[in-house]
Design a protein around this motif. Structure first.
Motif, PDB file in Angstrom:
ATOM      1  N   GLY A   1      -7.544   3.345  -0.896  1.00  0.00           N
ATOM      2  CA  GLY A   1      -7.043   3.646  -1.653  1.00  0.00           C
ATOM      3  C   GLY A   1      -6.041   4.827  -0.041  1.00  0.00           C
ATOM      4  N   LYS A   2      -6.848   4.474   1.263  1.00  0.00           N
ATOM      5  CA  LYS A   2      -5.878   4.435   2.165  1.00  0.00           C
ATOM      6  C   LYS A   2      -4.274   3.822   2.870  1.00  0.00           C
ATOM      7  CE  LYS A   2     -10.094   6.176   4.691  1.00  0.00           C
ATOM      8  NZ  LYS A   2     -11.433   6.154   4.833  1.00  0.00           N
ATOM      9  N   LYS A   3      -4.983   3.022   2.264  1.00  0.00           N
ATOM     10  CA  LYS A   3      -3.594   1.751   3.006  1.00  0.00           C
ATOM     11  C   LYS A   3      -2.812   1.478   1.690  1.00  0.00           C
ATOM     12  CE  LYS A   3      -3.324   1.292   7.301  1.00  0.00           C
ATOM     13  NZ  LYS A   3      -3.511   0.486   8.695  1.00  0.00           N
ATOM     14  N   SER A   4      -1.485   1.078   1.262  1.00  0.00           N
ATOM     15  CA  SER A   4      -1.027   0.448   0.152  1.00  0.00           C
ATOM     16  C   SER A   4      -0.703  -1.128   0.550  1.00  0.00           C
ATOM     17  CB  SER A   4       0.238   1.335  -0.334  1.00  0.00           C
ATOM     18  OG  SER A   4       0.059   2.358  -0.564  1.00  0.00           O
ATOM     19  N   PRO A   5      -0.830  -1.958  -0.460  1.00  0.00           N
ATOM     20  CA  PRO A   5      -0.989  -3.348  -0.326  1.00  0.00           C
ATOM     21  C   PRO A   5       0.381  -3.747  -0.700  1.00  0.00           C
ATOM     22  CG  PRO A   5      -1.929  -2.907  -2.859  1.00  0.00           C
ATOM     23  CD  PRO A   5      -1.842  -1.503  -1.755  1.00  0.00           C
TER      24      PRO A   5
ATOM     25  N   MET B   1      -4.143   4.147  -8.047  1.00  0.00           N
ATOM     26  CA  MET B   1      -4.346   3.350  -9.133  1.00  0.00           C
ATOM     27  C   MET B   1      -4.806   1.425  -8.092  1.00  0.00           C
ATOM     28  SD  MET B   1      -4.464   4.116 -12.801  1.00  0.00           S
ATOM     29  CE  MET B   1      -4.378   5.158 -12.825  1.00  0.00           C
ATOM     30  N   ILE B   2      -4.272   0.933  -7.768  1.00  0.00           N
ATOM     31  CA  ILE B   2      -4.271  -0.190  -7.493  1.00  0.00           C
ATOM     32  C   ILE B   2      -5.656  -0.612  -6.629  1.00  0.00           C
ATOM     33  CG2 ILE B   2      -2.509  -0.389  -5.544  1.00  0.00           C
ATOM     34  CD1 ILE B   2      -1.593  -3.419  -6.601  1.00  0.00           C
ATOM     35  N   ASN B   3      -5.585   0.038  -6.124  1.00  0.00           N
ATOM     36  CA  ASN B   3      -6.178   0.246  -5.098  1.00  0.00           C
ATOM     37  C   ASN B   3      -8.109  -0.492  -5.813  1.00  0.00           C
ATOM     38  OD1 ASN B   3      -6.654   2.630  -5.306  1.00  0.00           O
ATOM     39  ND2 ASN B   3      -8.416   2.934  -4.118  1.00  0.00           N
ATOM     40  N   GLN B   4      -7.797   0.420  -7.420  1.00  0.00           N
ATOM     41  CA  GLN B   4      -9.004   0.137  -7.996  1.00  0.00           C
ATOM     42  C   GLN B   4      -9.235  -1.086  -8.474  1.00  0.00           C
ATOM     43  OE1 GLN B   4      -8.321   4.252  -9.879  1.00  0.00           O
ATOM     44  NE2 GLN B   4     -10.225   5.079  -9.574  1.00  0.00           N
ATOM     45  N   ALA B   5      -8.347  -1.582  -9.301  1.00  0.00           N
ATOM     46  CA  ALA B   5      -8.425  -2.688  -9.654  1.00  0.00           C
ATOM     47  C   ALA B   5      -8.211  -3.877  -8.513  1.00  0.00           C
ATOM     48  CB  ALA B   5      -6.215  -2.668 -10.156  1.00  0.00           C
ATOM     49  N   LEU B   6      -7.951  -3.468  -7.658  1.00  0.00           N
ATOM     50  CA  LEU B   6      -7.898  -4.956  -6.711  1.00  0.00           C
ATOM     51  C   LEU B   6      -9.060  -5.263  -6.086  1.00  0.00           C
ATOM     52  CD1 LEU B   6      -4.868  -4.876  -4.434  1.00  0.00           C
ATOM     53  CD2 LEU B   6      -4.988  -6.267  -6.633  1.00  0.00           C
ATOM     54  N   LYS B   7     -10.135  -3.753  -6.295  1.00  0.00           N
ATOM     55  CA  LYS B   7     -11.670  -3.599  -5.592  1.00  0.00           C
ATOM     56  C   LYS B   7     -12.216  -4.265  -7.260  1.00  0.00           C
ATOM     57  CE  LYS B   7     -15.399  -0.756  -4.645  1.00  0.00           C
ATOM     58  NZ  LYS B   7     -15.757   0.482  -4.523  1.00  0.00           N
ATOM     59  N   LYS B   8     -12.045  -4.020  -8.009  1.00  0.00           N
ATOM     60  CA  LYS B   8     -12.379  -4.512  -9.340  1.00  0.00           C
ATOM     61  C   LYS B   8     -12.273  -5.544 -10.289  1.00  0.00           C
ATOM     62  CE  LYS B   8     -14.920  -0.551 -10.474  1.00  0.00           C
ATOM     63  NZ  LYS B   8     -16.113  -1.207 -10.238  1.00  0.00           N
ATOM     64  N   ILE B   9     -11.395  -6.516  -9.738  1.00  0.00           N
ATOM     65  CA  ILE B   9     -10.850  -7.753  -9.669  1.00  0.00           C
ATOM     66  C   ILE B   9     -11.733  -8.877  -8.887  1.00  0.00           C
ATOM     67  CG2 ILE B   9      -9.066 -10.099  -8.966  1.00  0.00           C
ATOM     68  CD1 ILE B   9      -7.101  -7.876  -9.871  1.00  0.00           C
ATOM     69  N   ARG B  10     -12.091  -7.998  -7.307  1.00  0.00           N
ATOM     70  CA  ARG B  10     -12.721  -8.817  -6.160  1.00  0.00           C
ATOM     71  C   ARG B  10     -14.546  -8.894  -6.478  1.00  0.00           C
ATOM     72  NH1 ARG B  10     -16.133  -6.387  -3.200  1.00  0.00           N
ATOM     73  NH2 ARG B  10     -15.554  -4.270  -3.059  1.00  0.00           N
ATOM     74  N   GLU B  11     -15.087  -7.780  -7.064  1.00  0.00           N
ATOM     75  CA  GLU B  11     -16.118  -7.799  -7.469  1.00  0.00           C
ATOM     76  C   GLU B  11     -16.232  -8.853  -8.933  1.00  0.00           C
ATOM     77  OE1 GLU B  11     -16.088  -3.367  -8.179  1.00  0.00           O
ATOM     78  OE2 GLU B  11     -17.197  -2.879  -6.248  1.00  0.00           O
ATOM     79  N   PHE B  12     -15.268  -8.507  -9.914  1.00  0.00           N
ATOM     80  CA  PHE B  12     -15.663  -9.472 -11.013  1.00  0.00           C
ATOM     81  C   PHE B  12     -16.030 -10.734 -10.555  1.00  0.00           C
ATOM     82  CE2 PHE B  12     -13.677 -12.136 -14.428  1.00  0.00           C
ATOM     83  CZ  PHE B  12     -14.009 -11.590 -15.748  1.00  0.00           C
TER      84      PHE B  12
ATOM     85  N   ASN C   1     -11.051  -7.783   7.490  1.00  0.00           N
ATOM     86  CA  ASN C   1     -11.914  -6.903   6.909  1.00  0.00           C
ATOM     87  C   ASN C   1     -11.911  -5.492   6.549  1.00  0.00           C
ATOM     88  OD1 ASN C   1     -14.032  -6.968   4.918  1.00  0.00           O
ATOM     89  ND2 ASN C   1     -15.548  -6.067   6.005  1.00  0.00           N
ATOM     90  N   SER C   2     -11.859  -4.291   7.961  1.00  0.00           N
ATOM     91  CA  SER C   2     -11.452  -3.015   7.680  1.00  0.00           C
ATOM     92  C   SER C   2      -9.854  -2.931   6.999  1.00  0.00           C
ATOM     93  CB  SER C   2     -11.297  -3.096   9.357  1.00  0.00           C
ATOM     94  OG  SER C   2     -10.015  -3.765  10.114  1.00  0.00           O
ATOM     95  N   TYR C   3      -9.006  -3.992   6.753  1.00  0.00           N
ATOM     96  CA  TYR C   3      -7.753  -3.860   5.911  1.00  0.00           C
ATOM     97  C   TYR C   3      -7.393  -3.742   4.894  1.00  0.00           C
ATOM     98  CZ  TYR C   3      -3.069  -4.200   4.826  1.00  0.00           C
ATOM     99  OH  TYR C   3      -1.538  -4.111   4.354  1.00  0.00           O
ATOM    100  N   LEU C   4      -8.113  -5.179   4.009  1.00  0.00           N
ATOM    101  CA  LEU C   4      -9.022  -4.916   3.165  1.00  0.00           C
ATOM    102  C   LEU C   4     -10.235  -3.714   2.280  1.00  0.00           C
ATOM    103  CD1 LEU C   4      -9.284  -6.012   0.366  1.00  0.00           C
ATOM    104  CD2 LEU C   4     -10.867  -6.808   0.973  1.00  0.00           C
ATOM    105  N   SER C   5     -10.486  -3.199   3.501  1.00  0.00           N
ATOM    106  CA  SER C   5     -11.692  -1.543   3.175  1.00  0.00           C
ATOM    107  C   SER C   5     -11.073  -0.854   2.983  1.00  0.00           C
ATOM    108  CB  SER C   5     -12.520  -1.914   3.520  1.00  0.00           C
ATOM    109  OG  SER C   5     -12.931  -0.101   4.293  1.00  0.00           O
ATOM    110  N   GLU C   6      -9.734  -0.466   3.316  1.00  0.00           N
ATOM    111  CA  GLU C   6      -8.634   0.830   4.166  1.00  0.00           C
ATOM    112  C   GLU C   6      -8.083   0.222   2.096  1.00  0.00           C
ATOM    113  OE1 GLU C   6      -7.626   1.979   8.518  1.00  0.00           O
ATOM    114  OE2 GLU C   6      -6.941   0.051   7.452  1.00  0.00           O
TER     115      GLU C   6
END
Length: 105
Positions: A37-41, A1-12, A28-33
């Motif tokens: 949700g392919k990798k955890s921050p 779920m954190i992956n979705q939150a981080l993406k929404k924060i960026r988009e916001f 950029n590829s690491y951020l995309s992963e």
């Protein structure tokens, strides 16, 4: 779920993936992963988000907590629902901003 939150924060904050990746010093590829949700921050990465977007790390970690899927406790169900609600709230806010931009153009 954190992956979705981080993406929404960026988009916001109206940032593109490459802009954010450059700002926090990752590819950029690491951020995309991470966002997919392919990798955890890492905690270090969450700290960078915290500083850049002025959000407490504790709020970011809230989304990263693993819930025991076998546990049907009402507290865990409430946590899941509240996280989903917050993500939907971010999505709604983002869509409102997009509509405002379209009407102003």
């Amino acid at each position: 779920m954190i992956n979705q939150a981080l993406k929404k924060i960026r988009e916001f904050h109206n940032m593109k993936q490459n802009e954010l990746a450059n700002s926090i010093g990752i590819s950029n590829s690491y951020l995309s992963e991470i966002e997919s949700g392919k990798k955890s921050p890492s905690l270090d990465l969450l700290q960078k988000y915290s500083e850049l977007f002025d959000i407490p790390v504790s709020s970011l970690i809230y989304f990263s907590e693993e819930l025991n899927s076998g546990s049907g406790s009402s507290i865990n169900k409430l946590k899941v629902k509240s996280r989903k609600f917050l993500l939907k709230l971010l999505e709604w806010s983002d869509s409102v901003d997009e509509k405002k931009e379209k009407t102003q153009s």
